[in-house]
Design an enzyme around this catalytic site. Structure first.
Site, PDB file in Angstrom:
ATOM      1  CD  GLN A 182      -2.966  -1.064   0.178  1.00 57.48           C
ATOM      2  OE1 GLN A 182      -3.195  -0.013  -0.422  1.00 57.48           O
ATOM      3  NE2 GLN A 182      -3.601  -2.191  -0.098  1.00 57.48           N
ATOM      4  CB  CYS A 227      -6.492 -10.014   3.623  1.00 54.75           C
ATOM      5  SG  CYS A 227      -7.164 -10.936   2.238  1.00 54.75           S
ATOM      6  CE  LYS A 244      -3.608  -4.857  -2.957  1.00 53.09           C
ATOM      7  NZ  LYS A 244      -3.185  -5.870  -2.035  1.00 53.09           N
TER       8      LYS A 244
END
Lengths: 468, 223
Positions: A257, A423, A280
């Site tokens: 992230q 998750c 991502k």
């Protein structure tokens, strides 16, 4: 948006929903070419209202310009997977259309070209995270596989009790993604290593003081996220690395992230391992990477066995290749790696500092708007002078199950968010909830997307309230 | 003895995700011949609601009809696995050998699913419960487009749980009963169609094989 790319007379009508598919594609091609050669910050309309990065970038993402269930799609699930710009899709298409061939083995032209592009992609990834050598980049299927690689290859040989007969310690946090918990559980079952988890402090971020105190001579590994996919908080990796290295422990950073959203410099962080996923960061699925310091990778035994990772194969034994090949068994996801390279190019062209700056602004806007909706509880720290949140919010609405919320948002408003445990079941258990909803943004989102989401959210809450 | 493979009863093709057609002209669904009448009624009702939001509203109405479940039944053994929402399913076999169901959920939409399933199956015979297929419920699906199998597909998960636990109760009752002689073959057809792929023929040496750890063949509970 008048005045942008003046060569294109039809540019005025570039409201995405108004334009035909064919012309969108050709205009977008010209636009993205023009964009590469000029600075994005120079784009100003005739009204002197600077167009946001989100508005400009959206044009490169055809998938965003559609309706779902009768409403305009508002995609707020980029933390689950990002959308891909045209240039990345073209790179993948080009590979298969013009030079698809197996890499590293053949002598013929196509194979040489495929190999060159594949290795160039590796260099692009290395450059993207400022690794000193592209041989420190191991391509994997995704970040989960990369962490498993470290767990099985490094972990099984290094997390055994030493002469002191005390169990080696692996430090994690309760906020880790399952991919950074389960592999260590598997390893600990095999080697007897002990896992300890840092809990959250009153600001709902992992307690750094607790982490520091936990690090001891027994610590062999600290495996933590850089940015949390639920809390939107970030950890001070540079400091953590210093503390860990002081006791001879290694640090693995889950950067899934962070790499897509900000400048990540592995040399500056000085982390021993770092993992990220392509999907991502505007790249395709099926490819991710592990960054590992050269000396560590050189000392690690193979993970998967097969072709590519060997040097010589006999019937009773084999010798292994040098890293990164040692850890890349079998035919890799060649096209996907090349497309990941194209994604690195695309993001670098915009500039990661610019993307980050825009997302900080979006993050604040999202948080403020969401916090103003009644009965909403947002998880993670409040943004402040010293605390910057990522552009995502996990939240719950009192009396409304996140799955019901997400279903209604999708069915009635075309707003795509995620609901569930993301998750991160241990984190949800720690927070005392079964599930949460999550809206996550990327640089192709706009404040209007946030506004649409908030309106839809208010409508959803009142709809379900009417049934009570 | 039934010479045709009992597996045929349940050898429906695997549930493959198919794209939902945008055409409103649905083909007539091929229901199992033993399907409860109530299921047909409910499916017809939902099929007439072409706007997804109307289906949500209908489900929420049905949710209000669901009888509350005592706390004593909200235990881990009653949790339906695989759902992203919490669903509890309480199931008993009554003195006539019929299945009685009660359920609850923390999600209103899931409550609506449970309410519908219970309306269809409460008081049904075990084989009636087992004869419902996931695809029979697909027309009532809300929020999961087409017939996709996904972890949010509560319909499937609750139905699977109902069927699996029905089988367990049926087996227990059968074993309790078998002290007085072997149960009639057709009841074992029911079982063995689900049990580890073994047919009644293979295990007909007098051994009852009640391997029920493998679930009906084509459903995936993984999260």
């Amino acid at each position: 948006m008048e005045g942008v790319a003046m060569k294109l007379p039809s540019f005025k009508s570039l409201a995405p929903t108004a334009i035909s598919v064919a012309s969108t594609f050709s205009i977008r091609r010209s636009f993205s070419v023009a964009r590469r050669s000029s600075s994005l910050s120079a784009t100003i309309t005739a009204d002197s209202e600077p167009v946001s990065l989100g508005h400009r970038a959206r044009k490169d993402f055809r998938i965003l310009h559609q309706e779902v269930n009768g409403s305009k799609l508002v995609y707020l699930d980029s933390a689950a997977t990002s959308q891909k710009p045209a240039s990345v899709l073209e790179a993948l298409q080009n590979y298969y259309e013009f030079y698809n061939s197996n890499v590293h083995r053949g002598i013929h032209y196509l194979s040489a070209k495929a190999t060159d592009e594949f290795e160039l992609a590796r260099k692009k990834v290395a450059r993207f995270i400022n690794a000193s050598d592209s041989r420190e980049i191991v391509f994997t299927r995704n970040a989960t596989e990369a962490i498993n690689l470290v767990a099985y290859s490094w972990g099984l040989s290094n997390l055994k009790p030493g002469d002191e007969v005390c169990a080696p310690l692996v430090i994690l946090t309760v906020a880790e993604h399952h991919s950074c918990i389960v592999p260590w559980q598997i390893v600990s079952q095999k080697t007897g290593a002990v896992l300890k988890f840092v809990t959250l402090n009153e600001d709902e971020v992992p307690d750094i003081d607790m982490l520091r105190e936990m690090i001891s001579e027994k610590t062999k590994l600290v495996a933590v996220h850089h940015v949390s996919n639920v809390l939107a908080s970030s950890l001070p990796i540079e400091e953590i690395v210093v503390w860990a290295h002081d006791v001879g422990a290694k640090v693995l950073v889950d950067a899934c992230q962070s790499v897509p959203h900000m400048v990540v410099d592995v040399q500056k962080l000085n982390a021993d391992f770092l993992v990220a996923s392509s999907h991502k960061m505007c790249g395709p699925t099926g490819i991710g990477f592990l960054y590992g310091k050269s000396d560590l990778l050189l000392a690690m035994p193979p993970f998967l066995g097969g072709g590519e990772m060997i040097s010589d194969v006999f019937l009773d034994h084999s010798t292994y290749a040098e890293p990164p090949s040692r850890f890349e068994a079998g035919t890799p996801a060649i096209g996907e790696a090349i497309a990941l390279g194209a994604a690195c190019d695309y993001l670098s062209d915009i500039g990661m500092p610019k993307i980050h700056e825009y997302e900080v602004e979006l993050a604040k806007y999202l948080y403020e708007k969401l916090a103003s909706v009644p009965d909403v509880r947002i998880y993670g720290p409040r943004p402040s002078e010293s605390v910057q949140r990522a552009a995502l919010c996990s939240f719950n609405v009192e009396g409304l199950h996140p799955t019901d919320l997400a279903t209604f948002l999708d069915q009635q408003h075309g707003v795509a968010i995620r609901s569930g445990h993301h998750c991160a079941q241990p984190l949800h258990r720690y927070l005392g909830v079964n599930a949460s909803a999550r809206a996550s943004l990327y640089f192709y989102n706009t404040k209007e997307d946030v506004d649409s989401f908030i309106v839809a959210l208010a409508d959803t809450a009142s709809f379900f309230n009417s049934f009570k | 003895m039934n010479t045709s493979s009992p597996l045929k009863v349940f050898a429906s093709p695997p549930l493959i995700s198919t794209p939902r057609t945008t055409s409103k002209a649905f083909s007539t669904p091929k229901f199992s011949p033993k399907l409860p009448k109530r299921l047909r009624l409910l499916v017809s009702e939902f099929r007439s609601l072409t706007e997804p939001i109307d289906r949500v509203k209908r489900l929420l109405n049905y949710a209000m009809d669901l009888a509350p479940l005592d706390d004593s039944a909200r235990v881990p053994e009653n949790r339906v696995p695989g759902c992203t929402t919490q669903v509890w399913l309480d199931i008993k076999m009554d003195e006539l050998g019929r299945m009685r169901f009660r359920a609850d959920s923390d999600s209103e939409i899931s409550k609506g699913f449970c309410s519908c399933l219970i309306w269809i199956l409460d008081g049904a015979k075990p084989e009636e419960v087992m004869n419902v297929r996931g695809e029979d419920l697909a027309e009532m699906n809300v929020g999961v487009h087409g017939k996709a199998q996904s972890r949010v597909n509560t319909w499937h998960n609750v139905l699977m749980s109902m069927q699996k636990r029905t089988m367990v109760l049926f087996v227990d009752a059968d074993m309790a009963h078998s002290g007085r002689g072997r149960a009639p073959p057709h009841q074992h057809d029911l079982l063995f169609g689900y049990a580890n792929g073994r047919s009644y023929m293979e295990s007909s040496e007098g051994q009852h094989d009640y391997s029920i750890s493998l679930l009906p063949l084509y459903y995936d509970f993984t999260i």
